[in-house]
Design an enzyme around this catalytic site. Structure first.
Site, PDB file in Angstrom:
ATOM      1  CD  GLU A 250      -2.966  -0.892   2.226  1.00  0.00           C
ATOM      2  OE1 GLU A 250      -2.781  -0.006   3.289  1.00  0.00           O
ATOM      3  OE2 GLU A 250      -3.844  -1.927   2.384  1.00  0.00           O
ATOM      4  CE  LYS A 252       5.566   4.415   6.957  1.00  0.00           C
ATOM      5  NZ  LYS A 252       5.037   5.676   7.254  1.00  0.00           N
ATOM      6  NE  ARG A 257      -2.586   3.460  12.719  1.00  0.00           N
ATOM      7  CZ  ARG A 257      -1.774   1.867  12.915  1.00  0.00           C
ATOM      8  NH1 ARG A 257      -0.490   2.046  13.103  1.00  0.00           N
ATOM      9  NH2 ARG A 257      -2.677   0.859  12.988  1.00  0.00           N
ATOM     10  NE  ARG A 273       2.549   5.369  16.199  1.00  0.00           N
ATOM     11  CZ  ARG A 273       3.124   4.855  17.442  1.00  0.00           C
ATOM     12  NH1 ARG A 273       2.906   5.269  18.587  1.00  0.00           N
ATOM     13  NH2 ARG A 273       3.972   3.783  17.270  1.00  0.00           N
ATOM     14  CG  PHE A 344      -4.626   1.959   6.677  1.00  0.00           C
ATOM     15  CD1 PHE A 344      -4.333   1.351   7.752  1.00  0.00           C
ATOM     16  CD2 PHE A 344      -3.733   3.294   6.602  1.00  0.00           C
ATOM     17  CE1 PHE A 344      -3.870   1.651   9.168  1.00  0.00           C
ATOM     18  CE2 PHE A 344      -3.378   3.782   8.034  1.00  0.00           C
ATOM     19  CZ  PHE A 344      -3.299   3.034   9.125  1.00  0.00           C
TER      20      PHE A 344
HETATM   21  P1  ATP Z   1       5.530   3.345  14.171  1.00  0.00           P
HETATM   22  O1  ATP Z   1       3.974   3.899  13.909  1.00  0.00           O
HETATM   23  O2  ATP Z   1       5.892   2.052  13.445  1.00  0.00           O
HETATM   24  O3  ATP Z   1       5.854   3.415  15.457  1.00  0.00           O
HETATM   25  P2  ATP Z   1       5.827   5.890  13.067  1.00  0.00           P
HETATM   26  O4  ATP Z   1       4.468   6.549  13.734  1.00  0.00           O
HETATM   27  O5  ATP Z   1       7.140   6.666  13.272  1.00  0.00           O
HETATM   28  O6  ATP Z   1       6.167   4.510  13.201  1.00  0.00           O
HETATM   29  P3  ATP Z   1       6.242   5.050  10.337  1.00  0.00           P
HETATM   30  O7  ATP Z   1       7.438   4.423  10.913  1.00  0.00           O
HETATM   31  O8  ATP Z   1       6.196   6.085   9.510  1.00  0.00           O
HETATM   32  O9  ATP Z   1       5.392   5.786  11.533  1.00  0.00           O
HETATM   33  O10 ATP Z   1       5.168   3.986   9.877  1.00  0.00           O
HETATM   34  C1  ATP Z   1       4.063   3.348  10.535  1.00  0.00           C
HETATM   35  C2  ATP Z   1       2.831   4.639  10.165  1.00  0.00           C
HETATM   36  O11 ATP Z   1       2.634   4.686   8.663  1.00  0.00           O
HETATM   37  C3  ATP Z   1       1.457   3.855  10.722  1.00  0.00           C
HETATM   38  O12 ATP Z   1       1.547   4.086  11.927  1.00  0.00           O
HETATM   39  C4  ATP Z   1       0.501   4.971   9.713  1.00  0.00           C
HETATM   40  O13 ATP Z   1       0.230   6.210  10.728  1.00  0.00           O
HETATM   41  C5  ATP Z   1       1.398   5.133   8.633  1.00  0.00           C
HETATM   42  N1  ATP Z   1       0.670   4.632   7.249  1.00  0.00           N
HETATM   43  C6  ATP Z   1       0.674   5.434   6.080  1.00  0.00           C
HETATM   44  N2  ATP Z   1       0.153   4.688   5.281  1.00  0.00           N
HETATM   45  C7  ATP Z   1      -0.202   3.568   5.512  1.00  0.00           C
HETATM   46  C8  ATP Z   1      -0.730   2.465   5.043  1.00  0.00           C
HETATM   47  N3  ATP Z   1      -1.275   2.414   3.790  1.00  0.00           N
HETATM   48  N4  ATP Z   1      -1.126   1.132   6.147  1.00  0.00           N
HETATM   49  C9  ATP Z   1      -0.668   1.560   7.498  1.00  0.00           C
HETATM   50  N5  ATP Z   1       0.012   2.512   7.938  1.00  0.00           N
HETATM   51  C10 ATP Z   1       0.166   3.375   7.275  1.00  0.00           C
END
Ligand code: ATP
Length: 606
Positions: A250, A252, A257, A273, A344
Site C-alpha cells: 500500500e 505509505k 494516523r 496514534r 487502510f
Molecule cells: P510506528 O507507527 O511504526 O511507530 P511511526 O509512527 O514513526 O512508526 P512510520 O514509521 O512512518 O510511523 O510508519 C508507520 C505508520 O505509517 C503507521 O502508523 C501509519 O500512521 C502510517 N501509514 C501510512 N500509510 C499507511 C498504510 N497504507 N497502512 C498502514 N499504515 C500507514
C-alpha cells in the site's frame, strides 16, 4: 485503602527504577486495594484519573495549587511562591510547609476512594467560579494531608507525579497478582489491554473472575484499540521473502494516523496514534465519515493527509501540524489545509468485530463498506508477487508523493494485532541518507544552554531511546541542527513541563546537560549513520563490549512527534536493528548484485 498506604508505596517506587522491584511493590498495592479501588490505584499511580484516551484533565496550574497550599497552611501566597522558586518542585514546597503546620487533631485519614472522588470533582469543575471550587477542594484535602501526602497530591494535580511505572510493569504485576505470572497469562492480559486501552477495566475484570473474565471484554465504539504497528526492512527482496512471495503493498501516506469510531447514531470520535481524541481538530472528517460508510457502527483506521485545495494533490506532512492541537481558527484552517483520510483497515463492521480476520478479508470488507468521497478515500493498494512488481509499485508511490510503501501480509494468520509491532506489516521508506535507512524518534532527556547566536536559549538537546528490558532511557546523541529560529525560541516553553534539577532516575547518560528533562517530548531525528561509541549508553554492550550506539550528524527534521509518548518512540532494540540494516546495506554496496538483487536500495535513493 488509606491514601497514606498508597503514598508509602510511592516513596518506595520513587526510590527505585528496577523493574522487578517496581513490579513487587505494585503486586503489594494490588493485593491491598479492594475491587472498586483498583482502577483508582492504577490510574493515580500513572498520574491519571482515567484511561488516557478519555482525556480527563484536572486543569490545575501552579498558581492554583499555590493558592490551595496557602489556604491549607495559612502561609501567604507570596511565600509559597518563594519557597517553590527555591525547591523547584511545588510538591516539595507543600511537604515542607505542611510539616511546619500543626496538624488538625481531629482530621480523619484520607481514603483512596475519597481522594479519587475529590479529584474527579476537581476535573469536572468547569465554567464560572470553577477555579475557586478547585482551590476549595484541594485546600480541604491538603488541610487533612500529612506532609508526604501533600507532596504527592500536589505533584499529581500538576501532572508531575512521574513514578516511572510503565504500563508493561503494571501488566507484569497483574499477571503475578491474578494468575501464575507466566508468559501466557501475561500475554492474555496484555491482549485484553490492547483491545480496550483501559488498565482499570482489565484489572477489575481480573479481580472479578480471573483470566476467564477477560474473554468478556470486547471492542467497543468510542473506546480505542491500541494500534497495530509495523516492522522495518532493509530492502524489498527481504520484504517479499518475509511475506512468502505474495503481499499487499500500500501507499505509505505521510500524515497522521487516525482511528475513527463511527457509532450507529451520535458523534464520530477520532483518535490519534497515541489514542488522544482529535476529532475537534478535524471537523470535516467528523462530518464526512458517517456518510462515507455503508454500515454503522464501524471502526476504521487510516492516514489523514493535507490536501492542496487547488490541485487536490497530497501536501507535505508539515502542513498538517498546523492543524494539530488547534482550538481556534478551525474553519479558516480547514479551508487553507483541508485533509483527506485514506482508510487502510476496518476493525468493526456493523456489529462484527473484524480484527480476527486475515488482512485480505478485512480489505475486501473495507472496500465494500466505503463510499469514497473527497474527504474519505481508500488507501491505494496492489497485490504483488515478485520483487520487480514490488519495486515498480514502490516507485509509483514515491512519484505520487508517498514516503514509501507498507507491505502487508495476506497469510491466514494476518489478523489485526492490536498494540503489536511485527512483520505482518513492514514499512519500507524512501531513503534520505546513504547509510541510515530511517529516522529515529528520540526522547528529550536534557538540554544544553546555547552559545553565540543562541545565547540565552537552548542550543542543543540530549536525546535518548527506551530500553524496553530495563525501562531506562539511554542517550544516543546530542542534537543542535535542524532547528529554525521560531522553533528554538519556542523550546523553553515546550520543555518547561519536563524540566527538572536532577537527572530523571530512568535516564542513562555519560553527558551532563545544563538542564535535565523528564522523558516526555519526542522529536524526529535524522542522521548520517549510527556508529559504535563509548560515549553513549544506548544498547551498551549489545553489539560490542564497551560500546553503545551513537547517531552521527543528527538533525531535527522539524517534526515534533506529539502523537507519540516517550515509550512509543524508537526503542534500543529498533536502534540495534537499524544499525544491523546499515551494516548489511554497506556490505551490499561493497558487493554489487549481492543479496538485495533487483531491489537494490540504490534504486530507491533520491
Ligand atoms: P510506528 O507507527 O511504526 O511507530 P511511526 O509512527 O514513526 O512508526 P512510520 O514509521 O512512518 O510511523 O510508519 C508507520 C505508520 O505509517 C503507521 O502508523 C501509519 O500512521 C502510517 N501509514 C501510512 N500509510 C499507511 C498504510 N497504507 N497502512 C498502514 N499504515 C500507514
Amino acid at each position: 485503602m488509606k491514601f497514606a498506604e498508597l503514598v508509602a508505596a510511592y516513596e518506595r517506587l520513587d526510590a527505585t527504577s528496577k523493574r522487578l522491584e517496581l513490579r513487587e511493590i505494585f503486586v503489594g498495592l494490588l493485593k491491598d486495594a479492594g475491587g472498586p479501588e483498583l482502577g483508582p490505584v492504577l490510574f493515580l499511580s500513572q498520574g491519571q484519573l482515567r484511561p488516557e484516551y478519555e482525556g480527563v484533565e484536572l486543569g490545575v496550574a501552579n498558581s492554583l495549587a499555590r493558592r490551595a497550599i496557602a489556604g491549607a497552611t495559612g502561609v501567604p501566597d507570596a511565600e509559597v511562591a518563594r519557597s517553590e522558586k527555591l525547591s523547584g518542585d511545588l510538591g516539595l514546597t507543600a511537604e515542607e510547609l505542611l510539616r511546619g503546620r500543626s496538624p488538625a487533631a481531629d482530621a480523619a485519614a484520607i481514603t483512596v476512594e475519597e481522594l479519587y472522588r475529590a479529584l474527579r470533582s476537581v476535573a469536572d469543575a468547569k465554567g464560572e467560579g470553577s477555579q475557586d471550587r478547585k482551590v476549595g477542594i484541594l485546600s480541604a484535602l491538603l488541610t487533612r494531608s500529612t506532609p508526604l501526602e501533600g507532596k504527592y497530591l500536589v505533584r499529581f494535580v500538576l501532572g508531575q507525579l512521574r513514578l516511572g511505572v510503565r504500563e508493561m510493569t503494571i501488566l507484569d504485576a497483574l499477571a503475578q497478582r491474578y494468575a501464575d505470572g507466566s508468559k501466557e497469562a501475561r500475554s492474555r492480559i496484555e491482549a485484553a489491554y490492547n483491545l480496550t486501552s483501559d488498565l482499570g477495566l482489565v484489572a477489575e475484570a481480573l479481580d472479578r473472575g480471573g483470566l476467564e473474565a477477560l474473554g468478556a471484554l470486547r471492542l467497543e465504539v468510542g473506546r480505542p484499540i491500541r494500534p497495530m504497528l509495523a516492522e522495518r526492512s532493509p530492502d524489498l527482496a527481504d520484504v517479499m521473502e518475509r511475506m512468502d512471495g505474495r503481499a499487499a503493498l500500500e501507499m505509505k501516506y505521510d500524515g497522521l494516523r487516525v482511528q475513527a469510531h463511527v457509532p450507529e447514531e451520535g458523534p464520530v470520535r477520532i483518535f490519534s496514534r497515541r489514542l488522544e481524541e482529535i476529532g475537534e481538530q478535524f471537523p470535516e472528517l467528523v462530518r464526512a465519515l458517517p456518510g462515507a460508510l455503508r454500515r454503522r457502527p464501524a471502526i476504521v483506521e487510516g492516514e489523514c493527509v493535507p490536501i492542496d485545495p487547488e490541485t487536490e494533490e497530497i501536501r507535505p506532512f508539515q502542513e498538517i501540524s498546523r492543524r494539530r492541537g488547534r482550538k481556534y481558527d478551525l474553519e479558516r484552517m480547514q479551508a487553507e489545509v483541508p485533509v483527506t483520510v485514506f482508510l487502510f483497515d476496518v476493525l468493526l463492521d456493523g456489529t462484527t468485530a473484524t480484527t480476527a480476520l486475515p488482512f485480505g478479508e478485512r480489505r475486501a470488507r473495507l472496500v465494500d463498506l466505503l463510499l469514497p468521497s473527497e474527504r474519505v478515500a481508500l488507501a491505494d493498494q496492489a497485490v504483488v508477487t515478485s520483487v520487480d512488481e514490488a519495486q515498480a509499485y514502490f516507485d509509483r508511490c514515491i512519484a505520487l508523493g508517498g514516503e514509501g510503501v507498507m507491505a502487508k501480509s495476506l497469510a491466514p494468520e494476518s489478523s489485526y494485532h492490536p498494540g503489536g509491532r511485527g512483520f505482518w506489516w513492514i514499512k519500507y521508506k524512501r531513503e534520505y541518507t546513504h547509510a541510515l535507512a530511517d529516522s529515529v524518534d528520540g526522547v528529550v532527556v536534557g538540554a544544553f544552554a546555547g552559545r553565540g547566536r543562541r545565547a540565552g536559549r537552548y542550543g542543543a538537546l540530549l536525546m535518548a531511546v527506551l530500553d524496553e528490558e530495563s525501562g531506562r532511557f539511554e542517550t544516543f546523541c546530542k542534537v543542535g541542527s535542524g532547528f529554525d529560529d521560531a522553533t528554538l525560541a519556542g523550546l523553553p516553553e515546550r520543555l518547561a513541563p519536563f524540566a527538572r534539577d536532577a537527572a530523571d532516575p530512568r535516564v542513562r547518560t555519560t553527558l551532563l546537560p545544563d538542564r535535565w528533562m523528564a522523558p516526555g517530548l519526542v522529536l524526529e531525528i535524522r542522521g548520517a549513520e549510527l556508529t559504535l561509541s563509548p560515549t553513549h549508553p544506548a544498547g551498551f554492550g549489545r553489539l560490542k563490549p564497551g560500546s553503545g550506539l551513537a547517531l552521527r550528524f543528527p538533525r531535527f527534521t522539524g517534526r515534533f512527534r506529539d502523537d507519540k509518548g516517550p515509550e512509543e518512540a524508537t526503542t534500543v532494540a529498533e536502534l540495534v536493528r537499524l544499525y544491523q540494516t546499515q551494516v548489511k546495506r554497506a556490505a551490499d554496496v561493497a558487493e554489487p548484485g549481492g543479496t538485495t538483487g533487483g531491489a537494490s536500495p540504490a534504486g530507491a535513493r533520491e
